[in-house]
Design a protein around this motif. Structure first.
Motif, short mmCIF file in Angstrom:
data_model
loop_
_atom_site.label_atom_id
_atom_site.label_comp_id
_atom_site.label_asym_id
_atom_site.label_seq_id
_atom_site.Cartn_x
_atom_site.Cartn_y
_atom_site.Cartn_z
N PHE A 30 49.56 -47.08 -70.55
CA PHE A 30 50.88 -47.70 -70.47
C PHE A 30 51.65 -47.19 -69.26
CE2 PHE A 30 55.46 -47.54 -71.33
CZ PHE A 30 55.71 -48.89 -71.49
N PHE A 31 51.63 -45.87 -69.05
CA PHE A 31 52.35 -45.32 -67.89
C PHE A 31 51.74 -45.79 -66.58
CE2 PHE A 31 53.66 -41.76 -70.90
CZ PHE A 31 54.97 -42.22 -71.02
N LEU A 32 50.42 -45.92 -66.52
CA LEU A 32 49.79 -46.44 -65.31
C LEU A 32 50.21 -47.88 -65.04
CD1 LEU A 32 46.11 -45.08 -65.48
CD2 LEU A 32 47.97 -44.28 -64.01
N LEU A 33 50.24 -48.69 -66.08
CA LEU A 33 50.63 -50.09 -65.91
C LEU A 33 52.11 -50.24 -65.57
CD1 LEU A 33 48.61 -51.63 -68.89
CD2 LEU A 33 48.17 -51.97 -66.45
N LYS A 34 52.92 -49.30 -66.01
CA LYS A 34 54.35 -49.34 -65.71
C LYS A 34 54.67 -48.79 -64.33
CE LYS A 34 57.77 -49.94 -67.54
NZ LYS A 34 58.71 -51.09 -67.38
N HIS A 35 53.74 -48.01 -63.76
CA HIS A 35 54.01 -47.35 -62.49
C HIS A 35 52.89 -47.68 -61.50
CE1 HIS A 35 57.30 -44.87 -64.15
NE2 HIS A 35 56.59 -44.91 -65.25
N PRO A 36 53.05 -48.74 -60.72
CA PRO A 36 52.00 -49.19 -59.79
C PRO A 36 51.56 -48.10 -58.80
CG PRO A 36 53.69 -50.87 -60.03
CD PRO A 36 54.21 -49.65 -60.73
N ASP A 37 52.49 -47.22 -58.41
CA ASP A 37 52.11 -46.15 -57.48
C ASP A 37 51.12 -45.20 -58.14
OD1 ASP A 37 54.08 -45.30 -59.27
OD2 ASP A 37 54.95 -43.85 -57.86
N ALA A 38 51.32 -44.92 -59.41
CA ALA A 38 50.39 -44.07 -60.14
C ALA A 38 49.04 -44.75 -60.31
CB ALA A 38 50.97 -43.70 -61.51
N MET A 39 49.07 -46.03 -60.66
CA MET A 39 47.82 -46.78 -60.82
C MET A 39 47.04 -46.82 -59.52
SD MET A 39 45.78 -48.56 -62.79
CE MET A 39 46.57 -49.43 -64.17
N ALA A 40 47.73 -47.06 -58.40
CA ALA A 40 47.05 -47.11 -57.11
C ALA A 40 46.42 -45.77 -56.76
CB ALA A 40 48.03 -47.55 -56.03
N ALA A 41 47.14 -44.68 -57.05
CA ALA A 41 46.63 -43.35 -56.73
C ALA A 41 45.40 -43.02 -57.56
CB ALA A 41 47.72 -42.31 -56.96
N VAL A 42 45.44 -43.37 -58.84
CA VAL A 42 44.29 -43.12 -59.72
C VAL A 42 43.10 -43.96 -59.33
CG1 VAL A 42 43.44 -43.45 -62.09
CG2 VAL A 42 45.60 -42.27 -61.70
N GLN A 43 43.33 -45.24 -59.04
CA GLN A 43 42.22 -46.11 -58.65
C GLN A 43 41.58 -45.64 -57.34
OE1 GLN A 43 44.25 -49.98 -58.87
NE2 GLN A 43 42.90 -50.50 -60.60
N ALA A 44 42.40 -45.20 -56.40
CA ALA A 44 41.86 -44.70 -55.13
C ALA A 44 41.00 -43.46 -55.37
CB ALA A 44 43.00 -44.39 -54.16
N GLU A 45 41.47 -42.58 -56.24
CA GLU A 45 40.71 -41.36 -56.54
C GLU A 45 39.41 -41.69 -57.26
OE1 GLU A 45 42.12 -37.14 -57.91
OE2 GLU A 45 42.04 -38.46 -59.66
N LEU A 46 39.47 -42.59 -58.24
CA LEU A 46 38.26 -42.96 -58.97
C LEU A 46 37.25 -43.63 -58.05
CD1 LEU A 46 39.70 -44.33 -62.35
CD2 LEU A 46 38.72 -42.08 -61.89
N GLU A 47 37.74 -44.47 -57.15
CA GLU A 47 36.83 -45.14 -56.21
C GLU A 47 36.15 -44.13 -55.31
OE1 GLU A 47 36.82 -48.83 -53.00
OE2 GLU A 47 38.62 -48.36 -54.14
N SER A 48 36.92 -43.12 -54.89
CA SER A 48 36.35 -42.09 -54.01
C SER A 48 35.31 -41.24 -54.74
CB SER A 48 37.47 -41.19 -53.50
OG SER A 48 36.96 -40.09 -52.78
N VAL A 49 35.60 -40.88 -55.97
CA VAL A 49 34.71 -39.99 -56.72
C VAL A 49 33.50 -40.72 -57.27
CG1 VAL A 49 34.53 -38.51 -58.77
CG2 VAL A 49 36.56 -38.39 -57.31
N TYR A 50 33.72 -41.96 -57.78
CA TYR A 50 32.67 -42.65 -58.52
C TYR A 50 32.04 -43.81 -57.77
CZ TYR A 50 34.86 -40.12 -62.37
OH TYR A 50 35.37 -39.14 -63.17
N LYS A 51 32.38 -43.97 -56.50
CA LYS A 51 31.89 -45.12 -55.75
C LYS A 51 30.36 -45.21 -55.82
CE LYS A 51 32.38 -47.50 -51.33
NZ LYS A 51 32.99 -47.46 -49.98
N GLY A 52 29.88 -46.40 -56.17
CA GLY A 52 28.45 -46.63 -56.23
C GLY A 52 27.82 -46.32 -57.56
N LYS A 53 28.59 -45.69 -58.48
CA LYS A 53 28.01 -45.32 -59.77
C LYS A 53 28.10 -46.47 -60.77
CE LYS A 53 28.57 -40.37 -59.29
NZ LYS A 53 29.00 -40.28 -57.91
#
Length: 501
Positions: free
Chosen positions: A297-320
């Motif tokens: 809910f907090f991620l969906l309410k805060h686009p800046d937080a969602m973008a930061a998390v998605q960028a981190e997940l993409e960096s860590v898990y890319k290709g998995k």
């Protein structure tokens, strides 16, 4: 009529006698008995502990004793002094007595020679260290089953659902399968995945109905009809968790087999074993789903937080992507932004009491040098949600969600928080602390991370109403872990046409 009136008068006199018998002795914390004999502040305490204890703190300071339903409870709200409680010997401050009371009230569990130290040592062996890898791998597979093999969730068209119902169901069902076992050793058999989906849904639906009654069970406040309903649900769940049912499962966790052996060594019969396993189902799964709800809910309410998390997940898990059979622990440990989001979520919504029974008259020395006497037979309670978690001296704008609150400027974990000019050892305590810190903490964190990773990788989701306000808390749940919302939040979600990562 006269006899009834005399009995009522006698009872009233006894209650008033009990009420006035207790008085504050020298060096004891401030005493507030409340206006009603025996009952004291029980109703206000149970209805909204945060509101009630905040008022008591304003009136009496950071330590005080209140009466609630015949029990005297000393509340300590100075986080600098929490060490004096959480590491004190069980011979003086005991966790077990109150825990056993709740076990019996809520789940009808009565264990002979119950020794929580032995139980915790066993759980630590199977929920941490080498066993953690196997649990993480199994949870990943079961999350994939629940999220990616349920036909109702695979539509490329937008689907509407309550976010709390969605998150709680997925996390609890996958967690149940991980600990209690599957229909087949092979996670990817479509026919047996369907059976896992059906069976886990049956367990969850019954479990959720019981969950809605648990706070009243804990306080012995069920109506006659609610008691009948609670009994019916528990009997069904005991059957689902029976020896016969569980023996037919494969991929059972080492924790489950070890715990069942432990119960057998105690001489616990099959019926009581099922009751104990229902208790453990709530203890292991009752908080992860609500935590995942609030985080999403907090991620969906805060686009800046969602973008930061998605960028981190993409960096860590890319290709998995979804083809991998597991996520490595080093990858799960390489997400400081996600960790900050989770810590902030738990700061705002993690509300456990840390409770001890006072077994002997004893001194309690606070960090600033003050010393109080605790009375044998009383209960001692910490409520970290009020302090430090929602303390404006510790956190600026504590009621607001700030996804990077637990990050330093260089992106590393922030651990320096202060109160009264002194660094806090305990600045966020949703997992408890000291002798009774949550044994399954690492498994729970890994599970939440994997859930969010799979969800954001494979689904588009959004709030139905972008202006959705934070739902109010079910305040009756203060003290029992994660709070739940009074009402659900509607989301739209659909399966992505292609996996981006």
């Amino acid at each position: 009529m006269l006899f009834t009136a005399l009995v009522a008068l006698l009872v009233t006199l006894v209650l008033w006698a009990l009420y006035f018998r207790r008085s504050r002795l020298p060096n004891e914390p401030p005493l507030d008995r409340g206006a009603v004999p025996w009952l004291g502040h029980a109703l206000a305490f149970g209805k909204d502990a945060a509101k009630f204890l905040s008022k008591m703190k304003e009136k009496h300071g950071d330590i005080f004793t209140v009466q609630a339903a015949g029990k005297f409870v000393t509340v300590l709200l100075d986080p600098h002094s929490y060490d004096a409680v959480v590491w004190e010997s069980n011979n003086k401050l005991d966790f077990n007595k109150y825990a056993c009371l709740l076990m019996e009230r809520m789940f009808d569990v009565r264990l002979p020679d119950y020794d929580p130290a032995t139980e915790k040592a066993m759980m630590k062996l199977h929920l941490q260290n080498k066993s953690l890898h196997m649990l993480t791998k199994a949870m990943f597979s079961n999350l994939n089953t629940i999220l990616l093999h349920d036909r109702e969730k695979l539509s490329p068209e937008w689907k509407e659902e309550g976010l709390f119902a969605f998150g709680y169901s997925v996390m609890m069902r996958a967690g149940y399968l991980t600990l209690y076992g599957n229909e087949s050793v092979h996670y990817n058999n479509p026919l047996l995945q369907t059976k896992d989906l059906e069976h886990s849904a049956e367990v969850y639906n019954e479990f959720y109905q019981l969950d809605q009654l648990l706070m009243k069970l804990a306080r012995s406040m069920l109506s006659t009809e609610e008691k009948k309903e609670a009994t019916r649900i528990k009997k069904h769940l005991w059957e689902l968790l029976s020896r016969r049912r569980l023996n037919a499962k494969v991929n059972r966790s080492s924790w489950l087999d070890s715990y069942r052996s432990h119960l057998e060594e105690l001489g616990v019969d099959d019926v009581m074993q099922s009751k104990a396993l229902l208790l453990q189902l709530w203890a292991t799964q009752g908080n992860a789903g609500p935590a995942a709800f609030w985080l999403l809910f907090f991620l969906l309410k805060h686009p800046d937080a969602m973008a930061a998390v998605q960028a981190e997940l993409e960096s860590v898990y890319k290709g998995k992507g979804q083809e991998t059979e597991a996520i490595k622990q080093e990858d799960l440990d390489s997400t400081p932004t996600f960790d900050s989001v989770l810590s902030e979520t738990l700061r705002l919504t993690g509300t456990p009491f840390i409770t001890r029974e006072v077994l002997e008259d004893m001194p309690l020395k606070l960090a600033d040098g003050r010393e109080y006497r605790l009375r044998k037979g009383d209960r001692l309670c910490l409520f970290p949600y009020l302090s430090p978690q929602m303390d404006s001296e510790v956190y600026k704008d504590p009621e607001k969600f700030k996804y990077d609150r637990f990050l330093n400027a260089d992106g590393t974990k922030k651990e320096d928080f202060y109160k009264g000019g002194k660094k806090l050892k305990y600045y966020n305590m949703p997992w408890g602390a000291g002798n009774n810190v949550c044994i399954g903490k690492l498994h729970a964190i890994n599970s939440i991370k994997q859930f969010v990773f799979i969800l954001l990788t494979n689904f588009d989701l959004e709030l139905k109403d972008p202006d959705e306000k934070i739902p109010s808390f079910d305040t009756s749940r203060y003290g029992f872990g994660m709070v739940q919302p009074r009402s659900d939040v509607k989301i739209h979600y659909k399966r992505k046409k292609s996996v981006r990562w």
